[in-house]
Structure formats: structure tokens, C-alpha cells
Write a protein that holds these residues in place. Structure first.
Motif, mmCIF file in Angstrom:
data_model
loop_
_atom_site.group_PDB
_atom_site.id
_atom_site.type_symbol
_atom_site.label_atom_id
_atom_site.label_comp_id
_atom_site.label_asym_id
_atom_site.label_seq_id
_atom_site.Cartn_x
_atom_site.Cartn_y
_atom_site.Cartn_z
ATOM 1 N N SER A 197 38.216 37.770 45.077
ATOM 2 C CA SER A 197 39.127 38.085 44.426
ATOM 3 C C SER A 197 40.267 37.074 44.649
ATOM 4 O O SER A 197 40.631 36.634 45.577
ATOM 5 C CB SER A 197 39.789 39.291 44.829
ATOM 6 N N ILE A 198 40.757 36.570 43.419
ATOM 7 C CA ILE A 198 41.885 35.557 43.536
ATOM 8 C C ILE A 198 43.215 36.035 42.872
ATOM 9 O O ILE A 198 43.092 36.412 41.639
ATOM 10 C CB ILE A 198 41.438 34.225 42.603
ATOM 11 N N ALA A 199 44.136 36.299 43.648
ATOM 12 C CA ALA A 199 45.463 37.014 43.079
ATOM 13 C C ALA A 199 46.619 36.311 43.381
ATOM 14 O O ALA A 199 46.751 35.098 44.147
ATOM 15 C CB ALA A 199 45.413 38.423 43.782
ATOM 16 N N SER A 200 47.818 36.991 42.997
ATOM 17 C CA SER A 200 49.048 36.379 43.202
ATOM 18 C C SER A 200 49.197 35.232 42.661
ATOM 19 O O SER A 200 48.670 34.636 41.592
ATOM 20 C CB SER A 200 49.568 36.469 44.546
ATOM 21 N N ASN A 201 49.705 34.177 43.505
ATOM 22 C CA ASN A 201 49.941 32.779 43.040
ATOM 23 C C ASN A 201 48.827 31.680 43.615
ATOM 24 O O ASN A 201 49.179 30.440 43.698
ATOM 25 C CB ASN A 201 51.333 32.324 43.685
ATOM 26 N N THR A 202 47.790 32.274 43.752
ATOM 27 C CA THR A 202 46.463 31.309 44.245
ATOM 28 C C THR A 202 46.391 30.298 43.376
ATOM 29 O O THR A 202 46.069 30.572 42.126
ATOM 30 C CB THR A 202 45.627 32.211 44.530
#
Length: 421
Positions: A197-202
């Protein structure tokens, strides 16, 4: 068409591994090698000890999780969580890589690796970290350049996420196997499993030479641009999901395969962008074995700001490419085909929400070319002996002026001075 694998015989492209899992296998079966497809190339990172030698991992500057005093078993049955934490603390103190020799390591979680940590294994099929929980095995937040190399992860629990990245930058996965437990036979039990899971400002996350197999969702991203290359997705219910409806999720994909079998319970979509998103670019990508191969946007809600496919092959059972909401998609040298025993709609375009786009040299297996009625009026289309320009083509007269041509309903052609362009 079969693919030759040297002295290992020939494997038909559509005869995929169907997840590489047998329903009901326990962790001991994994440790026993039932799921291993290890080849000679996977031995490169193996660290062997000769009689009387010290730990070779130490000689290479690595900290081995099996070395004393950490003593991970790697037998697939014992819980190695504490031993791995101990080894990681030693590696962090020594500023060394954390190394997992061949084996299957059952864990309840992994440590919160610091920035610049490298985690290594003996090969994607030789080293397997097994997670049986339903939460998140490894949650990284505010980290940079954490690297995973030459190892595998297996999600064995009914749900949960193997790895989550939140506000992380330049993390990388190189020659990594990510496995879930979803197959047609187990559907819907494991649909809650997520690989990464890749989230926020990644941003700047890279997957290179990786395998992502048998998840409910292989990779889910609601973050800015990330990258996948030379990798393969197999038998995921949804292989890659762009989500969040936040104008952020984006992905660049190159030289990658998305495959599954033709069982309706195996794969629903390979790529699903479910709302407003950033840029999605596909180059040299092969896709087959899904109800819908690629679904772009949500009609009336939004889609990516850019969507492009170049030099790709795509096939499905129901719809190959469903453009529901998107700004000016670009399709060039894309071959559209049908999955076995299927008659899909090859290209579906929502005229209200995808009014403009470019299609160049599209190839269809079911006819000489796409009928021009496939494309809304605002699209520019070029193909074999045809060119359709939205609003009329531009031509240059001998004196250098630019003219826009228009044709009436009766076929009469007129020209309008287009000025300086």
C-alpha cells in the motif's frame, strides 16, 4: 504461442501458475519447498559456511538473522519475530545490511526499519518471510531509501497488508517476490489481502524485477508518481489499483506483464484507476486474463490527468480498455485481443467524460481496423490509410499559410484561415 525456458521445457503464456499456491497449504509446506520455483540464478546471493569459517555474512558486512545471538530458525513453523528484531538492532548499530539466509521465517511483524536500511535475502524463492496476521506486517512512515533485495514475502492470513509506505521516498524493491493466498479456488476468502500500500506523499518507489502474485489487490496507490519495471503480476483479483480520488495517485509502468488464467474467480481487473488521479503511463506492457484488463476513471467523478499506452498488448474477457473518465488519453501502437473463448469489447470510450484523445496505429485481432464510430468526435485518430482530426485537419498552402479544412454533411470541403500556429 509457447515460451521456451531453456532446459526447463516450454510453458504456454496462458498456462500461468494460478497463484503458485495450493489451497490449504500450511507454512510447513512452504518451508519444505512445495512452492519453490528456485533456479540456478537464485543461488548468487547464497552465503555458505565451510567448516571452521566464521559467519560469511559478517565477512560481507551483513548481519544474518540466523547468526548467534539472534538465532532465527527459518523453519516456517517457529515464530522468528524476536530474532529478527534482535538482528536488525545489531545491523542498525553496525550500519550494516540485514540478511536473511535461505529459509522460511514466520513473523507477526517486522521492525520499523530506519531510512537507508537494506534488507537482503538469498533469492526471491529461497528466502520467504511469512506473515499470518490480518493487520500490516511492516508499516513504514517518513522513511527514505529503504531497500528490499532478493527475498520473498508471503501473506498467509485471511486479510491484511504486507508492506505499507506512508510519506516515504525512494524506497525500492529489487528481485522481490510478493505472494498472497488468493486463487480462484479460495475466492473470496483472501480478497482483503494487499501486497503493498502506497499512501500520503510517498514518491519515487520503484519495483524492479519483482513478482506480485495472488492478492486481493497487488499494489494499491493513492500517492504521487512511482515506478514499476521488468516485473510480473499474476492471478491478483486486482493487480494494481489507483485510488484516493485525490488527483495524486500515479504510476509509470514499463516492460511488465499482467497475467492470469481465464477462470472468472481469478482476476477481475489488472489495472483499476477508480477516481481523480495524476499521471499513468504504460510502455511495453503485456496484459491478459481478466474480466476488464484496464478500467480508467469513474464516470462523472474523475480520472487521471494523463493516461498513455505505448507499444502494449492487451486482452480480456469482457472489456480490454474501459476509458470512463480521463483527460486526453494517448494510445499508440497498442494491440487489442481477446482472451481464450471470449469476445470482449476491445475499446470502450465514454464520450461525455473522455471527449478528446489521440489514437495512433491501433491494432485489433477481430477486424481490419477499429471502426471510426469507436471514437468520440473530439479524438484524433490515425491508422492504416486513414487520418481523422478533431475539428478538421490543418494543411499548409504553398505560400505558407495554414488552413483548417472542414467538410459538410453533403461532402463539400471548405477551408478557413487558421492564422499563425
Amino acid at each position: 504461442m509457447g515460451r521456451t525456458l531453456g532446459d526447463r521445457g516450454t510453458v504456454d503464456r496462458r498456462s500461468v501458475i494460478r497463484g503458485g499456491l495450493v489451497a490449504g497449504l500450511g507454512t510447513a509446506a512452504v518451508a519444505g519447498g512445495l512452492l519453490s520455483t528456485r533456479g540456478p540464478q537464485d543461488d548468487a546471493m547464497e552465503i555458505a559456511l565451510a567448516a571452521g569459517e566464521p559467519d560469511a555474512a559478517t565477512q560481507l558486512g551483513f548481519v544474518s538473522v540466523k547468526a548467534a545471538p539472534h538465532n532465527a530458525t527459518g523453519n516456517g513453523n517457529s515464530d522468528d519475530t524476536a530474532a529478527i528484531v534482535s538482528a536488525y538492532n545489531a545491523a542498525r548499530a553496525a550500519k550494516a545490511s540485514l540478511y536473511f539466509p535461505s529459509g522460511s521465517y514466520k513473523v507477526s511483524s517486522l521492525p520499523q526499519f530506519d531510512s537507508l536500511t537494506t534488507v537482503r535475502g538469498a533469492g526471491a524463492d529461497a528466502t520467504t518471510i511469512i506473515y499470518t496476521g490480518t493487520g500490516t506486517m511492516l508499516a513504514l512512515r517518513d522513511r527514505q531509501r529503504v531497500a528490499f533485495k532478493n527475498l520473498g514475502f508471503w501473506a498467509a492470513g485471511n486479510g491484511g497488508t504486507l508492506i505499507s509506505l506512508d510519506n516515504c521516498f525512494r524506497c525500492s524493491f529489487e528481485s522481490v517476490m510478493l505472494r498472497g493466498s488468493h486463487t480462484a479456488a479460495t475466492n473470496p476468502r483472501y480478497l482483503g489481502q494487499i501486497g503493498v500500500s502506497i499512501a500520503s506523499n510517498t514518491g519515487g518507489t520503484s519495483f524492479s524485477n519483482c513478482d506480485i502474485n495472488n492478492f486481493g489487490v497487488g499494489i494499491s496507490t493513492s500517492a504521487i508518481q512511482n515506478y514499476i519495471t521488468n516485473s510480473k503480476f499474476t492471478t491478483n483479483w486486482i493487480s494494481l489499483r489507483g485510488t484516493g480520488n485525490n488527483f495524486a495517485s500515479g504510476m509509470a509502468i514499463s516492460n511488465t506483464e499482467f497475467v492470469s488464467d481465464i477462470n472468472v474467480k481469478s482476476t477481475d481487473k489488472h489495472i483499476h484507476i477508480d477516481g481523480r488521479a495524476s499521471d499513468w503511463w504504460l510502455t511495453n506492457v503485456w496484459i491478459e486474463g481478466a474480466a476488464t484488463a484496464i478500467a480508467v476513471g469513474a464516470a462523472g467523478v474523475g480520472g487521471p490527468s494523463q493516461f498513455g499506452m505505448v507499444n502494449c498488448k492487451i486482452a480480456a474477457r469482457t472489456v480490454d480498455l474501459d476509458l470512463m473518465h480521463c483527460r486526453q488519453p494517448y494510445l499508440a501502437n497498442v494491440a487489442f485481443d481477446a482472451d481464450q473463448n471470449a469476445q470482449p469489447q476491445l475499446l470502450k470510450i465514454n464520450a461525455a467524460n473522455v471527449p478528446e484523445g489521440v489514437a495512433t496505429n491501433l491494432i485489433t485481432s477481430v477486424g481490419a481496423d477499429f471502426p471510426m464510430s469507436t471514437f468520440p468526435a473530439g479524438w484524433t485518430v490515425t491508422g492504416r490509410a486513414k487520418h481523422l482530426a478533431a475539428g478538421g485537419p490543418l494543411v499548409r498552402s504553398p505560400n505558407g499559410k495554414i488552413w483548417k479544412l472542414a467538410v459538410s454533411n453533403t461532402g463539400q470541403v471548405s477551408a478557413v484561415d487558421a492564422g499563425n500556429i
